[in-house]
Design an enzyme around this catalytic site. Structure first.
Site, short mmCIF file in Angstrom:
data_model
loop_
_atom_site.label_atom_id
_atom_site.label_comp_id
_atom_site.label_asym_id
_atom_site.label_seq_id
_atom_site.Cartn_x
_atom_site.Cartn_y
_atom_site.Cartn_z
N CYS A 246 54.70 -25.36 91.24
CA CYS A 246 54.00 -26.61 90.90
C CYS A 246 52.55 -26.59 91.42
CB CYS A 246 54.79 -27.80 91.41
SG CYS A 246 56.40 -27.91 90.62
N HIS B 222 60.38 -26.94 89.47
CA HIS B 222 60.99 -26.78 90.80
C HIS B 222 62.28 -25.97 90.70
CE1 HIS B 222 58.38 -29.53 93.07
NE2 HIS B 222 58.36 -30.27 91.97
N GLU C 244 63.92 -24.84 93.15
CA GLU C 244 64.72 -25.07 94.35
C GLU C 244 65.69 -26.25 94.22
OE1 GLU C 244 60.92 -27.47 95.02
OE2 GLU C 244 61.52 -25.61 94.04
#
Length: 304
Positions: A80, A166, A168
């Site tokens: 990002c 993202h 994660e």
């Protein structure tokens, strides 16, 4: 020991990034973007992840790290804001998006080592106000979404990668696969072996034999509980870490153990307290490394 460094640009998911890396059986630590470059170099990471963050790269007080981060010879992955920072610093163009994105999108991927085994139109989680309108020279676009023209980019020659989403978070369908590709295929992280090194003959011989077999894939954890002979802990660190080059994590837990033993006089109860607390301290350190493939513990047969 192979390690990954996560640079914190102020993102809300910073702890999730570290946890996701550790869940891939890789040790990692977080450093703030203000960290001194010499400290970053000294850490000796096999790869670096630049986190997301709430800022725009054009803001006056936006987080900035030295461009030297791109010349350390290890792979870099920007997430990002981390990807926008890469583009901005290396000659690309970042613009404010007509509409901010927050939520799921569908990823269309091009052939890339980062996206191996990632299916087309998989769900990713977006959270950004800016976007990359022009990628830096030497980079190529490797993914798009219906609303994001550059959802990922890479420069394989310089080992620099970026994604606008993202990986994660659990909402990203193949997020763990993407991180696994970065860690094992791109950073060349090797599988790990963990050894509980007490300093006694049994564990020392076991550690020495395994280290001969697997080298730097072995990590030893030595817990100093304050009950060793004078200067013995220092000698263990000197022999194993300094002279023999082991990946040795030495934990100073003397105050913890002595506080648990305060007022205890029964020898058998002392033994049980020491054994229990050793396991707890060892587990705490092992969690920082992440799950491991093999556990080594040298001991006498009755203890098995």
């Amino acid at each position: 020991m192979d390690k990954i460094l996560v640079i914190d640009f102020g993102g809300q998911y910073i702890q999730l990034i570290a946890r996701a890396v550790r869940e891939q059986n890789v040790y990692c630590e977080i450093m703030l973007w203000r960290a001194d470059m010499e400290k970053i170099k000294a850490y000796g990471a096999k790869g670096i992840i630049l986190s997301g963050g709430p800022h725009s790269v054009y803001e006056e007080n936006a987080p900035v790290i030295s461009d030297e981060i791109f010349n350390l010879g290890v792979p870099v992955l920007g997430l990002c804001y981390g990807m926008q920072f890469i583009a901005h610093r290396l000659g690309g163009v970042v613009r404010t998006a007509p509409v901010s994105e927050y939520g799921k999108q569908y990823l269309n991927v091009d052939k890339s080592e980062l996206f191996a085994s990632v299916k087309q139109n998989s769900v990713v989680w977006m959270s950004h106000c800016d976007y990359i309108s022009e990628i830096p020279e030497g980079f190529r676009r490797t993914a798009t979404t219906p609303t994001c023209p550059v959802a990922a980019m890479e420069c394989v020659e310089r080992k620099i990668y970026g994604v606008q989403f993202h990986p994660e978070v659990n909402h990203t369908e193949y997020g763990r696969q993407i991180l696994n590709n970065f860690l094992y295929s791109i950073c060349k992280i090797e599988k790990k072996v963990l050894c509980a090194l007490s300093g006694g003959v049994d564990s020392a011989v076991a550690a020495a034999l395994v280290q001969r077999a697997v080298g730097d894939q072995l990590t030893c954890v030595y817990v100093d509980h304050g009950l060793m002979r004078k200067n013995e802990s220092e000698e263990i660190v000197r022999v194993f870490r300094d002279e023999r080059g082991f990946n040795l994590i030495a934990v100073d837990a003397k105050e913890h153990f002595l506080s648990k033993l305060n007022g205890v006089t029964d020898p058998e109860r002392k033994r049980k307290i020491i054994g229990e607390e050793f396991i707890r301290v060892f587990e705490k350190e092992a969690k920082k490394i992440g799950a491991v493939d093999f556990l080594v513990q040298g001991t006498i047969y009755p203890d098995v």
